[in-house]
Each structure stands twice: as structure tokens, then as C-alpha cells.
Design a protein around this motif. Structure first.
Motif, PDB file in Angstrom:
ATOM      1  N   LYS A  10      68.197  58.127 110.889  1.00 18.61           N
ATOM      2  CA  LYS A  10      68.175  59.861 111.015  1.00 18.61           C
ATOM      3  C   LYS A  10      67.708  59.857 109.696  1.00 18.61           C
ATOM      4  O   LYS A  10      67.721  61.507 110.085  1.00 18.61           O
ATOM      5  N   LEU A  11      66.524  59.472 109.376  1.00 17.83           N
ATOM      6  CA  LEU A  11      65.631  59.559 108.073  1.00 17.83           C
ATOM      7  C   LEU A  11      64.683  60.216 107.934  1.00 17.83           C
ATOM      8  O   LEU A  11      63.742  60.112 109.591  1.00 17.83           O
ATOM      9  N   THR A  12      64.118  61.465 107.753  1.00 23.17           N
ATOM     10  CA  THR A  12      62.046  61.506 108.017  1.00 23.17           C
ATOM     11  C   THR A  12      61.611  61.226 107.634  1.00 23.17           C
ATOM     12  O   THR A  12      61.794  59.664 106.151  1.00 23.17           O
ATOM     13  N   GLN A  13      60.448  60.762 107.578  1.00 25.68           N
ATOM     14  CA  GLN A  13      59.205  60.127 106.744  1.00 25.68           C
ATOM     15  C   GLN A  13      59.334  60.091 105.473  1.00 25.68           C
ATOM     16  O   GLN A  13      59.348  59.609 104.404  1.00 25.68           O
ATOM     17  N   LYS A  14      59.436  61.504 105.241  1.00 21.89           N
ATOM     18  CA  LYS A  14      59.536  61.915 103.606  1.00 21.89           C
ATOM     19  C   LYS A  14      60.563  61.092 103.399  1.00 21.89           C
ATOM     20  O   LYS A  14      60.497  60.774 101.632  1.00 21.89           O
ATOM     21  N   ALA A  15      61.616  61.408 103.681  1.00 18.72           N
ATOM     22  CA  ALA A  15      62.757  60.673 102.477  1.00 18.72           C
ATOM     23  C   ALA A  15      62.693  59.286 102.848  1.00 18.72           C
ATOM     24  O   ALA A  15      63.543  58.461 102.312  1.00 18.72           O
TER      25      ALA A  15
END
Length: 74
Positions: A10-15
Motif C-alpha cells: 500500500k505504498l504511494t508512488q512517492k513512497a
């Protein structure tokens, strides 16, 4: 495999980009399958940066027909 890991964690693209050393637009490209310019080695390195073990096995071809390349995800 990269997309599967990012979604599972569940990572954001930024993370995800911070973990892989990429800017968010480049992560978007990878997730969309736009992999031109990325070597197999670099893609495997992204997986290790995302906490995945990558194993490459080479063995003699034992059956009739052409040799195969297969990706197995656990």
C-alpha cells in the motif's frame, strides 16, 4: 512483480519512488509497464530495494522443444 509489491505494501508512488531512488513520474511509468530504458538488472534491484529477494536459477534444458525463460513469484 514491482507493481504487486507496491500494491501489497500500500505504498504511494512517492513512497515507492523514495525506496527505489526514482521520482514519482518514473514510478508511474514502471507501474504502467513502460519499462524502456530499464535493464533487467535495474528492475531486479528495484525489487530488492522494495524488500524482495530475487533469485535467478540457470539449469540445463532437459526436454524437447526450445529452452524457456520463466518468472515464478512466490
Amino acid at each position: 512483480a514491482i507493481t504487486k509489491v507496491i500494491k501489497a505494501r500500500k505504498l504511494t508512488q512517492k513512497a515507492a519512488g523514495e525506496l527505489m531512488g526514482l521520482k514519482q513520474p518514473k514510478v508511474c511509468d514502471v507501474l504502467a509497464g513502460r519499462l524502456t530504458g530499464y535493464s533487467v538488472e535495474r528492475l531486479m534491484r528495484f525489487l530488492t530495494m522494495l524488500g524482495q529477494d530475487v533469485e535467478v536459477t540457470v539449469r540445463p534444458h532437459c526436454s524437447k522443444g526450445p529452452a524457456q525463460l520463466q518468472l515464478v513469484m512466490a
